[in-house]
Design an enzyme around this catalytic site. Structure first.
Site, PDB file in Angstrom:
ATOM      1  CG  HIS A   1     -15.874  -9.001   3.062  1.00 33.48           C
ATOM      2  ND1 HIS A   1     -15.073  -9.444   3.050  1.00 33.48           N
ATOM      3  CD2 HIS A   1     -16.953  -9.275   4.195  1.00 33.48           C
ATOM      4  CE1 HIS A   1     -14.743  -9.843   3.858  1.00 33.48           C
ATOM      5  NE2 HIS A   1     -15.848  -9.815   4.684  1.00 33.48           N
TER       6      HIS A   1
ATOM      7  CE  LYS B   1     -10.588 -12.744   7.716  1.00 33.13           C
ATOM      8  NZ  LYS B   1     -11.266 -13.880   8.056  1.00 33.13           N
TER       9      LYS B   1
ATOM     10  CB  CYS C   1     -14.145 -20.154  13.460  1.00 31.71           C
ATOM     11  SG  CYS C   1     -12.746 -18.774  14.081  1.00 31.71           S
TER      12      CYS C   1
ATOM     13  CG  HIS D   1     -14.706 -14.562  14.376  1.00 28.70           C
ATOM     14  ND1 HIS D   1     -14.440 -15.746  13.766  1.00 28.70           N
ATOM     15  CD2 HIS D   1     -15.744 -14.411  13.088  1.00 28.70           C
ATOM     16  CE1 HIS D   1     -14.301 -15.994  13.095  1.00 28.70           C
ATOM     17  NE2 HIS D   1     -15.104 -14.947  12.873  1.00 28.70           N
TER      18      HIS D   1
ATOM     19  CB  CYS E   1     -15.545 -19.487  17.623  1.00 29.96           C
ATOM     20  SG  CYS E   1     -15.887 -18.227  16.748  1.00 29.96           S
TER      21      CYS E   1
ATOM     22  CE  LYS F   1     -22.268 -10.307   9.328  1.00 30.17           C
ATOM     23  NZ  LYS F   1     -23.617  -9.426   9.574  1.00 30.17           N
TER      24      LYS F   1
ATOM     25  CG  HIS G   1     -17.055 -12.260   0.880  1.00 32.04           C
ATOM     26  ND1 HIS G   1     -17.408 -11.617   1.569  1.00 32.04           N
ATOM     27  CD2 HIS G   1     -16.391 -13.180   1.642  1.00 32.04           C
ATOM     28  CE1 HIS G   1     -17.954 -12.175   3.049  1.00 32.04           C
ATOM     29  NE2 HIS G   1     -16.538 -13.400   2.769  1.00 32.04           N
TER      30      HIS G   1
ATOM     31  CB  CYS H   1     -12.403 -16.571  18.585  1.00 33.81           C
ATOM     32  SG  CYS H   1     -11.925 -16.966  16.315  1.00 33.81           S
TER      33      CYS H   1
HETATM   34  N1  MSP Z   1     -17.716 -20.844   4.094  1.00 39.27           N
HETATM   35  C1  MSP Z   1     -16.454 -21.072   4.785  1.00 39.27           C
HETATM   36  C2  MSP Z   1     -15.184 -20.915   3.586  1.00 39.27           C
HETATM   37  C3  MSP Z   1     -15.950 -22.642   2.930  1.00 39.27           C
HETATM   38  S1  MSP Z   1     -14.982 -23.456   1.866  1.00 39.27           S
HETATM   39  C4  MSP Z   1     -15.664 -25.058   1.869  1.00 39.27           C
HETATM   40  C5  MSP Z   1     -16.021 -19.754   4.828  1.00 39.27           C
HETATM   41  N2  MSP Z   1     -16.606 -18.728   4.235  1.00 39.27           N
HETATM   42  S2  MSP Z   1     -16.224 -16.658   4.811  1.00 39.27           S
HETATM   43  O1  MSP Z   1     -16.852 -16.303   3.991  1.00 39.27           O
HETATM   44  O2  MSP Z   1     -15.962 -16.620   5.956  1.00 39.27           O
HETATM   45  O3  MSP Z   1     -14.974 -16.528   3.561  1.00 39.27           O
HETATM   46  C6  MSP Z   1     -14.709 -17.167   2.114  1.00 39.27           C
HETATM   47  C7  MSP Z   1     -13.518 -17.148   1.662  1.00 39.27           C
HETATM   48  O4  MSP Z   1     -12.828 -15.166   1.458  1.00 39.27           O
HETATM   49  C8  MSP Z   1     -11.954 -17.455   2.719  1.00 39.27           C
HETATM   50  O5  MSP Z   1     -11.754 -17.817   1.949  1.00 39.27           O
HETATM   51  C9  MSP Z   1     -11.507 -16.264   3.619  1.00 39.27           C
HETATM   52  O6  MSP Z   1     -11.049 -16.394   3.486  1.00 39.27           O
HETATM   53  C10 MSP Z   1     -11.970 -15.071   2.193  1.00 39.27           C
HETATM   54  N3  MSP Z   1     -11.650 -14.076   3.257  1.00 39.27           N
HETATM   55  C11 MSP Z   1     -12.611 -13.360   3.812  1.00 39.27           C
HETATM   56  N4  MSP Z   1     -12.319 -11.567   4.668  1.00 39.27           N
HETATM   57  C12 MSP Z   1     -10.801 -11.345   3.213  1.00 39.27           C
HETATM   58  C13 MSP Z   1     -10.375 -10.119   3.376  1.00 39.27           C
HETATM   59  N5  MSP Z   1     -10.473  -9.723   4.138  1.00 39.27           N
HETATM   60  N6  MSP Z   1      -9.053 -10.693   2.675  1.00 39.27           N
HETATM   61  C14 MSP Z   1      -8.969 -11.620   2.248  1.00 39.27           C
HETATM   62  N7  MSP Z   1      -9.764 -12.710   1.880  1.00 39.27           N
HETATM   63  C15 MSP Z   1     -10.430 -13.222   3.298  1.00 39.27           C
HETATM   64  O7  MSP Z   1     -14.684 -18.963   5.600  1.00 39.27           O
END
Ligand code: MSP
Length: 591
Positions: A19, A356, A137, A155, A134, A359, A22, A152
């Site tokens: 999304h 935020k 997380c 989530h 959780c 998903k 990411h 949480c």
């Molecule tokens: N798999 C773990 C990270 C492991 S790193 C050794 C994880 N994955 S995640 O898919 O949830 O998030 C991946 C990255 O995207 C994280 O740095 C997270 O902060 C970032 N983002 C996820 N949603 C976000 C927003 N809405 N805005 C900006 N970045 C955010 O955490």
């Protein structure tokens, strides 16, 4: 001395499609990496996917697939998304890669041999975990971290109560070592307020953390040498964090090539010298590479991550590295969140507050659909220019369209299309031979001309400084100062009138050359952020090479009559957006 820059992003969970949150992080990393490549640093950019753990296993089950088949398919959606957004990484790591799994086992082996800094106890021990977990997380929780309803906050689900035998890492004993390191290396955690948060967290007391969990099938088995470890799987966070090293070949010494640097060789800010590691020795440890050279040891890793996972990166990861005898990364940079406001946020709490994008909230925007509809660079520009680096940023289609129209369509797009058209009309597309600023007799035109040259000259200093200091929005703002001064100059000088009078050819040619030079510079400065459009503009300007290759003097203003060249046909780089005419919204639910 050539510099070396190793940049990583968080690796994304593959329980859903990518999304915009990411995408934000990957685009930010890409622009930083491009800036470093452009200025000539040897650069290595790592991204990838986090494929183990309960959350992924459950998503696979819900999709009716075996976990491996599921992650094989889902990781492709991330690879495709980054391609669509122009994210040019050097390696895409997947934690289900065999090579990574073997490295994770080696990390656990080393941790199991390590002793803690305070009491000298084994760093790993077997115990029982009774508490909350959780799944969203993939993290253990205590009551303090939950909202009033016991959920949480991230989530919006109640964590599960679990009671199981775990292997623990004695994190509680690493507080002093971490605080010492952070104090000695103030750039280790950036921005500053994030460092303060982490320091407070450490001072409030660290608890030991699980490094393995029983009865999970989807993950890396604990190595057999660890007594009692049979049937245990490595907890997903140590597994995921190690990607930054396993991608470089750790535990082979080859990892030093990017993880470490010699004096003057690191590609970023930070007092990265780590003399405490000088005498390390042995497999995969830097001492062997450095032994006897007398050279100070610098570390070079730069991790870009979101604020929800700073604890794992700023506390758990460095503590594990200390225990395993690996130098710490140079810097962890914590970025903010992409937020949505109602009505874009169906999961919002009804207060109209920003939430935020995630998903679990169900308010995701599909970056690939956005790029297909509006262009990858249009989206990249919004993410990098409208959101101050390090802060949170709101996203909505309306904000996006307004930003696009103001800064791309009306300012840069307009400047380039009118300049190129004028050169075609007045000089048949060839660059004018004249350069005579003294020919401007109207004082207002002269003032506007001088302001343009001054803005371009100051941007040439400011833009690289701002990129280097991770203030990308300021880099772009400096570049756009020159764009704005150029548009003001056009309005004053009225080249279309000058073109009607053969006696004013010197003024016309000078004006057009000043505009062409400004466009050349902006194509270089904006390239890390909007590479495809800058390359297109470069082609239209008839310039040799590519904007990503311009460094040193080539990236500085050279106002004057250029060596003769022919421009390409005029193009509209950024057609104005009209959302009402354009129809449907690009948001879509994640899988
Ligand atoms: N798999 C773990 C990270 C492991 S790193 C050794 C994880 N994955 S995640 O898919 O949830 O998030 C991946 C990255 O995207 C994280 O740095 C997270 O902060 C970032 N983002 C996820 N949603 C976000 C927003 N809405 N805005 C900006 N970045 C955010 O955490």
């Amino acid at each position: 001395m050539p510099r070396r820059f190793y940049i990583t992003t968080a690796i994304d969970y593959v329980n859903g499609r990518p999304h915009l949150g990411h995408a934000y992080e990957k685009v930010l990393a890409d622009a930083i990496a491009r800036f470093h490549r452009q200025r000539g640093d040897a650069t290595y950019f790592l991204t990838g996917t986090d494929e183990h753990g309960q959350k992924i296993a459950r998503a696979a089950e819900e999709a009716g697939q075996e976990p491996q088949a599921f992650v094989d398919e889902m990781s492709q959606t991330f690879i495709a998304a980054w391609k669509a957004l122009g994210v040019a990484y050097d390696q895409f790591i997947r934690t289900s890669d065999k090579r990574h799994e073997l490295a994770v086992q080696e990390l656990l082996r080393r941790l199991s041999l390590a002793h803690t800094p305070r009491t000298g106890e084994p760093a790993i021990y077997e115990g029982e975990y009774v508490g909350l977990y959780c799944e969203g997380c993939e993290g253990f929780k205590n009551e303090k971290e939950l909202d009033a309803k016991g959920r949480c906050p991230e989530h919006r689900k109640k964590p599960k109560e679990i009671k199981e035998s775990n292997f623990f890492f004695r994190l509680s004993e690493y507080d002093e070592a971490l605080l010492r390191h952070i104090a000695a290396h103030p750039d280790f955690i950036q921005p500053d307020h994030r460092r303060t948060e982490v320091v407070n967290l450490i001072k409030s007391g660290l608890e030991d953390v699980s490094v393995s969990r029983p009865n999970l099938t989807w993950g890396v088995p604990l190595p057999e040498e660890i007594e009692g470890g049979k049937g245990h799987t490595v907890y997903v966070w140590p597994d995921a964090l190690l990607n930054y090293l396993s991608a470089l070949g750790w535990p082979q010494r080859a990892y030093c090539k990017w993880w470490l640097a010699k004096e003057g060789e690191t590609g970023g800010p930070g007092s990265a010298r780590q003399d405490e590691f000088q005498d390390l020795d042995g497999h995969g440890r830097p001492g062997a590479a450095w032994a006897g050279t007398g050279q100070p040891l610098y570390t070079n890793g730069f991790h870009l991550i979101g604020k929800d996972i700073s604890r794992f990166h700023c506390v758990l990861w460095p503590a594990m590295l200390l225990a395993a005898g690996v130098p710490l990364p140079r810097q962890v940079y914590v970025h903010g969140f992409i937020l949505l406001r109602k009505p874009e946020a169906p999961g919002a709490d009804g207060t109209g507050a920003q939430v935020k994008m995630s998903k679990s909230v169900g308010n995701v925007v599909d970056p690939v659909a956005m790029a297909a509809r509006f262009g990858a660079d249009a989206l990249r520009f919004y993410l990098l220019d409208a959101i101050p680096t390090g802060g949170d940023g709101e996203f909505s289609l309306e904000l996006f369209a307004e930003h696009f129209n103001t800064w791309l369509a009306n300012k840069l797009g307009n400047l380039s299309s009118r300049t190129v058209k004028l050169v075609h009309n007045a000089y048949a597309g060839a660059t004018p031979p004249e350069w005579a600023p003294d020919a401007f007799t109207d004082p207002a035109v002269r003032v506007a001309f001088d302001a343009l040259v001054a803005a371009a000259t100051s941007a040439a200093d400011e833009v690289p400084k701002a990129y280097d200091g991770l203030r990308l929005h300021e880099a772009l703002a400096s570049a756009w100062q020159a764009v704005e001064r150029a548009n003001e100059f056009v309005d004053r000088a009225r080249p279309w009138d000058l073109a009607k009078d053969p006696a004013r050819r010197a003024e016309l040619g000078t004006a057009l050359n000043a505009l062409l030079e400004t466009l050349r510079l902006v194509a270089i400065w904006a390239w890390p952020a909007i590479p495809a459009k800058c390359e297109e503009l470069w082609g239209v300007l008839g310039l040799p090479g590519a904007p990503g290759e311009q460094r040193g003097d080539a990236a500085r203003p050279a106002f004057g009559a250029p060596a003769g060249r022919t421009l390409g046909a005029p193009v509209i780089l950024f057609p104005r957006l009209d959302l009402k005419a354009a129809g449907a919204r690009p948001g879509s639910k994640a899988k």
